[in-house]
Every structure is written in structure tokens, then in C-alpha cells.
Design a protein around this motif. Structure first.
Motif, PDB file in Angstrom:
ATOM      1  N   LEU A  78       0.842  -1.197   0.000  1.00  0.00           N
ATOM      2  CA  LEU A  78       0.000   0.000   0.000  1.00  0.00           C
ATOM      3  C   LEU A  78       0.877   1.247   0.000  1.00  0.00           C
ATOM      4  O   LEU A  78       1.989   1.232   0.523  1.00  0.00           O
ATOM      5  CB  LEU A  78      -0.912   0.004   1.227  1.00  0.00           C
ATOM      6  N   ARG A  79       0.389   2.319  -0.585  1.00  0.00           N
ATOM      7  CA  ARG A  79       1.160   3.554  -0.688  1.00  0.00           C
ATOM      8  C   ARG A  79       0.338   4.759  -0.257  1.00  0.00           C
ATOM      9  O   ARG A  79      -0.886   4.749  -0.381  1.00  0.00           O
ATOM     10  CB  ARG A  79       1.614   3.781  -2.142  1.00  0.00           C
ATOM     11  N   LYS A  80       1.046   5.801   0.179  1.00  0.00           N
ATOM     12  CA  LYS A  80       0.402   7.061   0.519  1.00  0.00           C
ATOM     13  C   LYS A  80      -0.353   7.559  -0.720  1.00  0.00           C
ATOM     14  O   LYS A  80       0.117   7.391  -1.845  1.00  0.00           O
ATOM     15  CB  LYS A  80       1.474   8.072   0.943  1.00  0.00           C
ATOM     16  N   ASN A  81      -1.510   8.166  -0.511  1.00  0.00           N
ATOM     17  CA  ASN A  81      -2.425   8.654  -1.561  1.00  0.00           C
ATOM     18  C   ASN A  81      -3.172   7.526  -2.266  1.00  0.00           C
ATOM     19  O   ASN A  81      -3.959   7.774  -3.162  1.00  0.00           O
ATOM     20  CB  ASN A  81      -1.727   9.544  -2.595  1.00  0.00           C
ATOM     21  N   GLY A  82      -2.917   6.283  -1.874  1.00  0.00           N
ATOM     22  CA  GLY A  82      -3.694   5.168  -2.395  1.00  0.00           C
ATOM     23  C   GLY A  82      -4.945   5.007  -1.542  1.00  0.00           C
ATOM     24  O   GLY A  82      -5.201   5.793  -0.621  1.00  0.00           O
ATOM     25  N   PHE A  83      -5.724   3.975  -1.835  1.00  0.00           N
ATOM     26  CA  PHE A  83      -6.955   3.744  -1.082  1.00  0.00           C
ATOM     27  C   PHE A  83      -6.848   2.463  -0.275  1.00  0.00           C
ATOM     28  O   PHE A  83      -6.143   1.528  -0.661  1.00  0.00           O
ATOM     29  CB  PHE A  83      -8.152   3.643  -2.040  1.00  0.00           C
ATOM     30  N   LYS A  85      -8.665   7.287   1.831  1.00  0.00           N
ATOM     31  CA  LYS A  85      -7.448   7.636   1.110  1.00  0.00           C
ATOM     32  C   LYS A  85      -6.335   7.710   2.152  1.00  0.00           C
ATOM     33  O   LYS A  85      -6.490   8.356   3.192  1.00  0.00           O
ATOM     34  CB  LYS A  85      -7.612   8.991   0.420  1.00  0.00           C
ATOM     35  N   VAL A 135      -8.702  -3.317  -0.217  1.00  0.00           N
ATOM     36  CA  VAL A 135      -8.590  -2.050  -0.945  1.00  0.00           C
ATOM     37  C   VAL A 135      -9.901  -1.868  -1.714  1.00  0.00           C
ATOM     38  O   VAL A 135     -10.334  -2.786  -2.416  1.00  0.00           O
ATOM     39  CB  VAL A 135      -7.391  -2.099  -1.922  1.00  0.00           C
TER      40      VAL A 135
END
Length: 162
Positions: free
Chosen positions: A29-34, A43, A85
Motif C-alpha cells: 500500500l502507498r500514501k495517496n492510495g486507497f 485515502k 482495498v
């Protein structure tokens, strides 16, 4: 045997949460992902990973903002575990009208109208109403996830400017 073939094509309806999310390993998972936090589509605004402790797993600390209510949620998950997600769909729709009861008349690219979304709350809704009343041609960005939809942004429709 013909009976088996007929059964293969028969699908049982499932509850509404079935295809609205998909699993992803926490470390991917990444920042700005959901991500789903506390059963809400969020978010990711902050992420930090702790070092592996003596019991083995690095932990990921996530802070997310609900994409519909703007509420803040936090969760901690082992980096090797899967998290849900949400399948998030984004669509720009042209604003045609605003009804007296606050519902928007929106048109998609193929010309279909929908009138089931309300003006968003807060500053965005006020800006939308102000711009529309002042003759601006607006596109509303609609976000859809987990059976919910709302207008999350507006922009001036430049496609019509010649």
C-alpha cells in the motif's frame, strides 16, 4: 452430465461487499492510495512502518481519510498481512442543473442523465452553487466506492471553450 454444465453457468448472488474490494499486502500500500479502514473506503494520508520486533513482523501504521465523510481513521497492520482495498471509480460528469431540493442533474459522456446525487456539503457545495449560478460550465468529479457515490471536486469544463 448435461446437468453439471448447466450448474457451471449458475452464479449465486452474493452480499454487496463481494467485488467492491480486493486484497493487497499491507507493505504494498502507498500514501495517496486507497484502503478500507474500519470498513470505510479511505485515502491513505500517512504511513509509517515500524522495525521488525522480536516477534518477527514489521507493523505498518496507516492514517486514512474517509473519501465520503472526511473522517479520519487509523489502523496498524503487520506488513505481511492483506488489507482490503476498495475498487474506486472516478468519473467526470457535466453539471446541467441544480434542483430546488439540492439534487444535481449530471450528464455523462454518452449523454445519459442522472439526478440522484446531492450537492456536496461545505465549501465545495457552496463553490459549486456559486459557480453554476454565475454561468460557469462545470464538470463534477464523482467518486464511487462500496456502493456509495459523491461529488468530490468541481472544475470548469474547458472542452466547450473554442
Amino acid at each position: 452430465m448435461a446437468d453439471m454444465a448447466e450448474l457451471d453457468d449458475h452464479f449465486e448472488p452474493t452480499d454487496s461487499g463481494a467485488s467492491e474490494t480486493y486484497p493487497m499486502q499491507c507493505s504494498a500500500l502507498r500514501k495517496n492510495g486507497f484502503v478500507m479502514l474500519k470498513s470505510r473506503p479511505c485515502k491513505i494520508v500517512e504511513m509509517s512502518t515500524s522495525k521488525t520486533g522480536k516477534h518477527g513482523h514489521a507493523k505498518v501504521h496507516m492514517v486514512g481519510i474517509d473519501i465520503f465523510s472526511n473522517k479520519k481513521y487509523e489502523d496498524i497492520c503487520p506488513s505481511t498481512h492483506n488489507m482490503d482495498v476498495p475498487n474506486v471509480k472516478r468519473e467526470d460528469l457535466q453539471l446541467i442543473a441544480i434542483s430546488d431540493d439540492g439534487f444535481l442533474t449530471l450528464m455523462n459522456e454518452s449523454g445519459d442523465l442522472r439526478e440522484d446525487l446531492k450537492i456536496p456539503d461545505g465549501d465545495l457545495g457552496e463553490q459549486l452553487r456559486f459557480d453554476f449560478e454565475n454561468g460557469k460550465d462545470l464538470l463534477c468529479t464523482v467518486l464511487k466506492a462500496c456502493g456509495e457515490e459523491c461529488v468530490i471536486a468541481i472544475k470548469t469544463n474547458t472542452a466547450l471553450d473554442k
